[in-house]
Design an enzyme around this catalytic site. Structure first.
Site: not given
Length: 395
Positions: A252, A262, A282, A313, A339, A378
């Site tokens: 990730k 987010r 992060k 990811k 996303s 999605y």
């Protein structure tokens, strides 16, 4: 001298020829290309002016294996099925669906009704896997994120509801603290701005066990803490959940493609109180996008620690990493079509810059071709519908 000049002029005159029409010209190149038509007549079925060339002596012509739809289908190396899809669902503790501005067509679903309708629609076109992302109310968020393992929390209630309604539905969960953490991080943050690894793992284990008790089929640690897979495996087994799988977010990356996600969960890092230093990103636990070999190190650890599935990811920007894991592990590989990737395709399609159906199906095919067995997207329901409508020409 005069005699020499006269001789040269005479020779030049003899060499001069009347200009010929372009259609009569012959161009002798390596392939001895001729532009003159046979007997001066145009050849049937080709545009006028098409070169006349000898048939090349080629030992192999790969286009023969692409010449018809039937042949192309017969030799297709990669096929995507709705069964490969996991549909991410955002849920909130309310009745109405709330559209997400940065993800056109995606909403925070009301957990009792909108969620059930969305899952039923997905199942009707062959998508029978979902992963749950809860939108936690701000008043329930704390720096230590205990809401993550509340047995009556939104995620736990959603899991139970789905398994009661659809017993054969494969339910995946997200194991991380960021949806419940008032600091917006996947782990507990010290006042000095350090994401605490081992302390976070304790709560991740409690979270995973609570999800298993609610009926989860597969828990998915997305936190990127060191050693969390083995700890979660031990915690699940000690509670009797030996059949609950672990899909590790193995590679990730600290990516710029997570923004709309987010927005959906309000899970971005937040500024802390004056005496606390909250990292603005992060990057101390998610992987550096510049790194490739590091993913292999993470994969070997996750495999040894008991992961059942490994994930990369984001998806499309990291096709090389998907292939790396596929070539170096016997475990199933998942890819998250995130996303930001979704939002870009939607935005381009809305402006008429892309054919949405063709671009989406190509993107998903590429994720599968790179080596992924599962694709979190999605577009799951929409893509499955497109496949059903046009299956022969897509396969």
């Amino acid at each position: 001298m005069a005699a020499q000049l006269q001789s040269i002029a005479s020779t030049s005159a003899r060499c001069t020829v009347a200009p010929r029409k372009r259609s009569q010209m012959r161009v002798y190149a390596v392939a001895e290309v001729e532009r003159v038509a046979t007997n001066g007549a145009a050849r049937r079925g080709v545009p006028e002016g098409t070169p006349v060339v000898p048939v090349r002596d080629l030992p192999s012509r790969p286009r023969r294996n692409r010449k018809t739809e039937t042949v192309r289908r017969a030799f297709s190396e990669t096929i995507v099925h709705p069964a490969n899809f996991i549909m991410p669902v955002f849920v909130h503790d309310g009745e109405k669906n709330i559209p997400i501005d940065s993800m056109p067509g995606v909403s925070r679903l009301g957990w009792k009704h909108g969620l059930i309708d969305a899952v039923a629609e997905a199942r009707s076109v062959g998508v029978n896997q979902v992963v749950i992302f809860p939108k936690t109310p701000e008043e329930l968020k704390t720096p230590t994120a205990e809401e993550a393992f509340n047995p009556n929390g939104l995620a736990q209630r959603t899991i139970s509801l789905l398994k009661d309604k659809f017993p054969d539905l494969e339910v995946y969960t997200d194991v991380a603290l960021d949806p419940y953490n008032s600091d917006g991080h996947d782990g507990i943050v010290s006042d000095a701005g350090v994401i605490l690894n081992d302390e976070t793992i304790e709560y991740l284990c409690r979270q995973a066990v609570s999800q298993a008790r609610a009926g989860a089929d597969c828990v998915s640690p997305s936190d990127m803490m060191d050693g969390r897979v083995s700890a979660i495996r031990s915690a699940l087994d000690s509670e009797g959940f030996t059949n609950v799988s672990i899909m590790a977010y193995t590679a990730k990356y600290a990516s710029a493609f997570y923004g709309p996600f987010r927005d959906a969960l309000a899970s971005a890092p937040k500024a802390g109180e004056a005496h606390r230093r909250i990292p603005p990103n992060k990057k101390t636990y998610q992987q550096d996008p510049a790194n490739f070999r590091e993913a292999l190190r993470e994969a070997r650890l996750d495999e040894l620690e008991g992961a059942d599935i490994m994930m990369v990811k984001p998806g499309l920007p990291y096709l090389d990493v998907i292939r790396l894991l596929r070539d170096n592990s016997p475990l199933p590989i998942a890819a998250y079509h995130v996303s930001g990737e979704y939002a870009m395709l939607k935005a381009a399609a809305e402006r008429g810059w892309l054919n949405e159906k063709d671009a989406v199906l190509e993107a998903l095919l590429c994720l599968k071709r790179a080596g992924s067995d599962l694709i979190l997207t999605y577009y799951a329901t929409e893509a499955a519908k497109w496949m059903a409508e046009d299956a022969p020409s897509w396969r």
